[in-house]
Design a protein around this motif. Sequence first.
Motif, PDB file in Angstrom:
ATOM      1  N   GLN A  85       0.919  -0.850  -0.046  1.00 33.90           N
ATOM      2  CA  GLN A  85       0.152   0.124  -0.206  1.00 33.90           C
ATOM      3  C   GLN A  85       0.619   1.283  -0.305  1.00 33.90           C
ATOM      4  O   GLN A  85       0.528   2.264  -0.401  1.00 33.90           O
ATOM      5  CB  GLN A  85      -1.147  -0.640   0.933  1.00 33.90           C
ATOM      6  N   LEU A  86       2.015   1.423   0.703  1.00 33.48           N
ATOM      7  CA  LEU A  86       3.055   2.353   0.759  1.00 33.48           C
ATOM      8  C   LEU A  86       3.707   2.461  -0.704  1.00 33.48           C
ATOM      9  O   LEU A  86       3.651   3.697  -1.250  1.00 33.48           O
ATOM     10  CB  LEU A  86       4.232   2.070   1.395  1.00 33.48           C
ATOM     11  N   ALA A  87       3.695   1.291  -1.751  1.00 31.40           N
ATOM     12  CA  ALA A  87       3.853   1.737  -2.733  1.00 31.40           C
ATOM     13  C   ALA A  87       3.308   1.962  -3.786  1.00 31.40           C
ATOM     14  O   ALA A  87       3.186   3.283  -4.776  1.00 31.40           O
ATOM     15  CB  ALA A  87       4.477   0.253  -3.562  1.00 31.40           C
ATOM     16  N   ASN A  88       1.349   1.739  -3.353  1.00 27.75           N
ATOM     17  CA  ASN A  88       0.233   1.870  -4.211  1.00 27.75           C
ATOM     18  C   ASN A  88       0.194   3.301  -3.506  1.00 27.75           C
ATOM     19  O   ASN A  88       0.173   4.363  -4.778  1.00 27.75           O
ATOM     20  CB  ASN A  88      -1.045   1.304  -3.723  1.00 27.75           C
ATOM     21  N   ALA A  89       0.479   4.129  -2.195  1.00 21.45           N
ATOM     22  CA  ALA A  89       0.538   5.994  -2.089  1.00 21.45           C
ATOM     23  C   ALA A  89       1.455   5.957  -2.972  1.00 21.45           C
ATOM     24  O   ALA A  89       0.983   7.647  -3.669  1.00 21.45           O
ATOM     25  CB  ALA A  89       0.530   5.927  -0.773  1.00 21.45           C
ATOM     26  N   VAL A  94       3.035  10.468  -7.746  1.00 21.82           N
ATOM     27  CA  VAL A  94       3.536  10.610  -8.641  1.00 21.82           C
ATOM     28  C   VAL A  94       2.231  10.557  -9.837  1.00 21.82           C
ATOM     29  O   VAL A  94       2.415  11.496 -10.639  1.00 21.82           O
ATOM     30  CB  VAL A  94       3.934   9.264  -9.304  1.00 21.82           C
ATOM     31  N   MET A  95       0.832  10.415  -9.853  1.00 26.20           N
ATOM     32  CA  MET A  95      -0.182   9.858 -10.386  1.00 26.20           C
ATOM     33  C   MET A  95      -0.823  11.282 -10.668  1.00 26.20           C
ATOM     34  O   MET A  95      -1.297  11.731 -11.407  1.00 26.20           O
ATOM     35  CB  MET A  95      -0.527   8.704 -10.976  1.00 26.20           C
ATOM     36  N   GLY A  96      -1.067  12.776  -9.892  1.00 21.65           N
ATOM     37  CA  GLY A  96      -1.182  13.644  -9.259  1.00 21.65           C
ATOM     38  C   GLY A  96      -3.009  13.315  -8.726  1.00 21.65           C
ATOM     39  O   GLY A  96      -4.653  14.024  -9.015  1.00 21.65           O
ATOM     40  N   ARG A  97      -2.628  12.373  -8.015  1.00 26.75           N
ATOM     41  CA  ARG A  97      -4.324  11.580  -7.533  1.00 26.75           C
ATOM     42  C   ARG A  97      -3.677  11.761  -5.610  1.00 26.75           C
ATOM     43  O   ARG A  97      -3.700  10.814  -5.023  1.00 26.75           O
ATOM     44  CB  ARG A  97      -4.602  10.459  -7.599  1.00 26.75           C
ATOM     45  N   PRO A  98      -3.849  13.021  -4.995  1.00 21.84           N
ATOM     46  CA  PRO A  98      -3.603  13.269  -3.835  1.00 21.84           C
ATOM     47  C   PRO A  98      -4.560  12.804  -2.533  1.00 21.84           C
ATOM     48  O   PRO A  98      -3.808  12.634  -1.534  1.00 21.84           O
ATOM     49  CB  PRO A  98      -3.275  14.546  -3.929  1.00 21.84           C
ATOM     50  N   LYS A  99      -5.841  12.655  -2.753  1.00 22.36           N
ATOM     51  CA  LYS A  99      -6.846  11.689  -2.194  1.00 22.36           C
ATOM     52  C   LYS A  99      -6.817  10.460  -2.254  1.00 22.36           C
ATOM     53  O   LYS A  99      -6.600   9.687  -1.286  1.00 22.36           O
ATOM     54  CB  LYS A  99      -8.158  12.470  -2.764  1.00 22.36           C
ATOM     55  N   ALA A 100      -6.389   9.848  -3.236  1.00 23.38           N
ATOM     56  CA  ALA A 100      -6.285   8.356  -3.091  1.00 23.38           C
ATOM     57  C   ALA A 100      -4.724   8.127  -1.876  1.00 23.38           C
ATOM     58  O   ALA A 100      -4.602   7.567  -1.703  1.00 23.38           O
ATOM     59  CB  ALA A 100      -5.677   8.313  -4.393  1.00 23.38           C
ATOM     60  N   THR A 101      -3.658   9.072  -2.735  1.00 28.65           N
ATOM     61  CA  THR A 101      -2.735   8.866  -1.519  1.00 28.65           C
ATOM     62  C   THR A 101      -2.538   9.031  -0.078  1.00 28.65           C
ATOM     63  O   THR A 101      -2.468   8.378   0.508  1.00 28.65           O
ATOM     64  CB  THR A 101      -1.914  10.054  -1.972  1.00 28.65           C
ATOM     65  N   ARG A 103      -5.498   8.384   1.504  1.00 27.66           N
ATOM     66  CA  ARG A 103      -6.307   7.333   2.260  1.00 27.66           C
ATOM     67  C   ARG A 103      -4.890   6.039   1.490  1.00 27.66           C
ATOM     68  O   ARG A 103      -5.736   5.063   3.007  1.00 27.66           O
ATOM     69  CB  ARG A 103      -7.535   6.830   0.817  1.00 27.66           C
ATOM     70  N   LEU A 104      -4.432   5.747   0.340  1.00 33.78           N
ATOM     71  CA  LEU A 104      -3.593   4.043   0.894  1.00 33.78           C
ATOM     72  C   LEU A 104      -2.671   4.594   2.368  1.00 33.78           C
ATOM     73  O   LEU A 104      -1.997   3.987   2.741  1.00 33.78           O
ATOM     74  CB  LEU A 104      -2.840   4.914  -0.045  1.00 33.78           C
ATOM     75  N   CYS A 105      -2.060   5.902   2.727  1.00 27.91           N
ATOM     76  CA  CYS A 105      -1.466   6.099   3.597  1.00 27.91           C
ATOM     77  C   CYS A 105      -1.751   5.696   4.767  1.00 27.91           C
ATOM     78  O   CYS A 105      -1.625   5.107   5.965  1.00 27.91           O
ATOM     79  CB  CYS A 105      -1.027   7.502   3.797  1.00 27.91           C
ATOM     80  N   THR A 106      -2.722   6.365   4.928  1.00 26.84           N
ATOM     81  CA  THR A 106      -4.228   5.572   6.763  1.00 26.84           C
ATOM     82  C   THR A 106      -3.728   3.702   6.212  1.00 26.84           C
ATOM     83  O   THR A 106      -3.710   3.261   7.553  1.00 26.84           O
ATOM     84  CB  THR A 106      -5.245   5.940   5.875  1.00 26.84           C
ATOM     85  N   PRO A 126       9.146  -1.122  10.607  1.00 29.13           N
ATOM     86  CA  PRO A 126       8.633  -0.472  10.577  1.00 29.13           C
ATOM     87  C   PRO A 126       8.169   0.823  10.971  1.00 29.13           C
ATOM     88  O   PRO A 126       7.489   1.607   9.577  1.00 29.13           O
ATOM     89  CB  PRO A 126       7.916  -1.560  11.879  1.00 29.13           C
ATOM     90  N   SER A 127       9.382   1.201  11.855  1.00 23.86           N
ATOM     91  CA  SER A 127       9.031   2.508  11.888  1.00 23.86           C
ATOM     92  C   SER A 127       9.687   3.376  10.114  1.00 23.86           C
ATOM     93  O   SER A 127       9.436   4.664  10.253  1.00 23.86           O
ATOM     94  CB  SER A 127      10.443   2.970  12.566  1.00 23.86           C
ATOM     95  N   GLU A 128      10.409   3.062   9.343  1.00 26.90           N
ATOM     96  CA  GLU A 128      11.212   3.050   8.186  1.00 26.90           C
ATOM     97  C   GLU A 128       9.709   3.801   7.775  1.00 26.90           C
ATOM     98  O   GLU A 128       9.690   4.357   7.002  1.00 26.90           O
ATOM     99  CB  GLU A 128      12.029   2.749   7.484  1.00 26.90           C
ATOM    100  N   LEU A 129       8.728   2.731   7.677  1.00 22.53           N
ATOM    101  CA  LEU A 129       7.922   2.003   6.358  1.00 22.53           C
ATOM    102  C   LEU A 129       6.780   3.945   7.091  1.00 22.53           C
ATOM    103  O   LEU A 129       6.300   4.477   6.321  1.00 22.53           O
ATOM    104  CB  LEU A 129       7.252   0.905   6.745  1.00 22.53           C
ATOM    105  N   LEU A 130       6.704   3.149   8.760  1.00 21.54           N
ATOM    106  CA  LEU A 130       5.568   4.906   8.990  1.00 21.54           C
ATOM    107  C   LEU A 130       5.861   6.047   8.732  1.00 21.54           C
ATOM    108  O   LEU A 130       5.239   7.000   8.323  1.00 21.54           O
ATOM    109  CB  LEU A 130       5.665   4.566  10.800  1.00 21.54           C
ATOM    110  N   GLU A 131       7.225   6.053   9.176  1.00 22.86           N
ATOM    111  CA  GLU A 131       7.569   7.364   8.361  1.00 22.86           C
ATOM    112  C   GLU A 131       7.639   8.404   7.037  1.00 22.86           C
ATOM    113  O   GLU A 131       7.250   9.537   6.491  1.00 22.86           O
ATOM    114  CB  GLU A 131       9.196   7.681   8.618  1.00 22.86           C
ATOM    115  N   TRP A 132       8.239   6.671   6.165  1.00 23.66           N
ATOM    116  CA  TRP A 132       7.520   6.916   4.774  1.00 23.66           C
ATOM    117  C   TRP A 132       6.587   7.477   4.269  1.00 23.66           C
ATOM    118  O   TRP A 132       5.366   8.159   3.474  1.00 23.66           O
ATOM    119  CB  TRP A 132       8.111   6.130   4.080  1.00 23.66           C
ATOM    120  N   ALA A 133       5.312   6.635   5.241  1.00 25.53           N
ATOM    121  CA  ALA A 133       4.036   7.055   4.816  1.00 25.53           C
ATOM    122  C   ALA A 133       3.836   8.091   5.215  1.00 25.53           C
ATOM    123  O   ALA A 133       3.413   9.054   4.733  1.00 25.53           O
ATOM    124  CB  ALA A 133       2.803   5.863   5.630  1.00 25.53           C
ATOM    125  N   ARG A 134       3.948   8.794   6.679  1.00 27.18           N
ATOM    126  CA  ARG A 134       3.862  10.355   7.157  1.00 27.18           C
ATOM    127  C   ARG A 134       3.901  11.140   6.179  1.00 27.18           C
ATOM    128  O   ARG A 134       3.856  11.754   5.646  1.00 27.18           O
ATOM    129  CB  ARG A 134       4.420  10.062   7.793  1.00 27.18           C
TER     130      ARG A 134
END
Length: 148
Positions: A85-89, A94-101, A103-106, A126-134
Amino acid sequence: MPELAGGTPAPDHAYVPGQTARHPEGWFDPLKAVDPDPFDSPAMRAGLDYLHAGYFWECHEVLEAVWLALPDPSAERHMVQAVIQLANARLKLVMGRPKATLRLCTMVQEHLVAGRASRPIPGVTPSELLEWARNTAGLADVAVNDEL
């Protein structure tokens, strides 16, 4: 063929739906090998190499094989889903879809909580993944505010 830092073959471009050409059918099949331990498999390593190199669609494509090989339900499956889901976010960003981004970060955060009993994924914490998601969510927030 060029390789990424981890030795994974690099495609000639990152696939971004609607922006770049799709890769040939079956190109990633050799990378989807899942050992008896999916966390320590060529597919897991390739997926993380793609994530770190900015090949977000490719990361999802390869890690799906790992996700499918893990018991359902399991903490490990949630951890792999968090990476997917991080990769999808990142791809949606990149696709310019911030609202979808956003949702995926959540979803990434929810999977990290559900996977907290998991053993570590080699090569990422996990902390690296969380930081990247944030950080990804922060970039998406800026884009959403720019739309207003």
